[in-house]
Structure formats: C-alpha cells, structure tokens
Scaffold this motif. Structure first.
Motif, PDB file in Angstrom:
ATOM      1  N   ALA A  60       0.692  -1.113  -0.041  1.00 11.65           N
ATOM      2  CA  ALA A  60      -0.081   0.077  -0.082  1.00 11.65           C
ATOM      3  C   ALA A  60       0.976   1.279  -0.012  1.00 11.65           C
ATOM      4  O   ALA A  60       0.735   2.436  -0.718  1.00 11.65           O
ATOM      5  N   THR A  61       2.038   1.425   0.649  1.00 13.60           N
ATOM      6  CA  THR A  61       2.752   2.322   0.713  1.00 13.60           C
ATOM      7  C   THR A  61       3.615   2.422  -0.467  1.00 13.60           C
ATOM      8  O   THR A  61       3.524   3.765  -1.132  1.00 13.60           O
ATOM      9  N   LEU A  62       3.872   1.534  -1.394  1.00 14.31           N
ATOM     10  CA  LEU A  62       4.571   1.688  -2.642  1.00 14.31           C
ATOM     11  C   LEU A  62       3.478   2.046  -3.727  1.00 14.31           C
ATOM     12  O   LEU A  62       3.887   2.904  -4.577  1.00 14.31           O
ATOM     13  N   GLU A  63       2.217   1.686  -3.425  1.00 11.83           N
ATOM     14  CA  GLU A  63       1.179   2.240  -4.533  1.00 11.83           C
ATOM     15  C   GLU A  63       1.103   3.778  -4.229  1.00 11.83           C
ATOM     16  O   GLU A  63       0.865   4.515  -5.219  1.00 11.83           O
ATOM     17  N   LYS A  64       1.158   4.036  -2.870  1.00 11.97           N
ATOM     18  CA  LYS A  64       0.645   5.443  -2.634  1.00 11.97           C
ATOM     19  C   LYS A  64       2.214   6.296  -2.859  1.00 11.97           C
ATOM     20  O   LYS A  64       1.711   7.443  -3.486  1.00 11.97           O
TER      21      LYS A  64
END
Length: 81
Positions: A60-64
């Motif tokens: 999720a952090t990488l997507e954001k």
C-alpha cells in the motif's frame, strides 16, 4: 526458531507445550539429544498472518508513493527512462 524439548519434559509439560503450539510455536521433541518428533500448529500461524499484514502495508505504501524532496516516488517511476 523451534523450541527443543526432551521427551521426558514433553511428557510432563504436555498441556503447556500444546498451548505454545496453538499460539504458533514449533516444538521439536528430542530423545537422548536427537530430534524424534515435531509439534506444529495446525493451519495458519499467527506469525504468518502478521507477515501477510506487513506485506499488505508495504505494498500500500509503494502504491501510494513516498515524498522525496518535493517529488513523488512510486513503484512505476523506477521503470521510467
């Protein structure tokens, strides 16, 4: 790391060892110092669930993306040329 327990101790402390297995710990039972059996939890271990949750947070952090010096950095920008 699995816990090593002698067969005699496993016999005396079976309820305690069983409870540890239920909580996700693997217990290896030894006889005269040599491993002879392994008691493991049935199904998913709590550690597996925690690891899966950590991966979900990371993805999720990488997507954001992460802010670096005023610019956005994400997984796709690694492949921009």
């Amino acid at each position: 790391m699995p816990r090593l327990v002698s067969a005699a101790d496993a016999n005396r402390q079976f309820s305690e060892i069983l409870g540890q297995a239920v909580q996700g710990e693997t217990v290896i039972i030894t006889r005269r110092g040599a491993p002879v059996a392994q008691l493991t939890p049935l199904g998913r271990r709590p550690a597996d669930e925690a690891r899966d949750q950590a991966w979900d947070r990371l993805l999720a952090t990488l997507e954001k993306g992460l802010p670096l010096g005023g610019h956005r950095f994400d997984r796709d920008s690694l492949y921009d040329r």
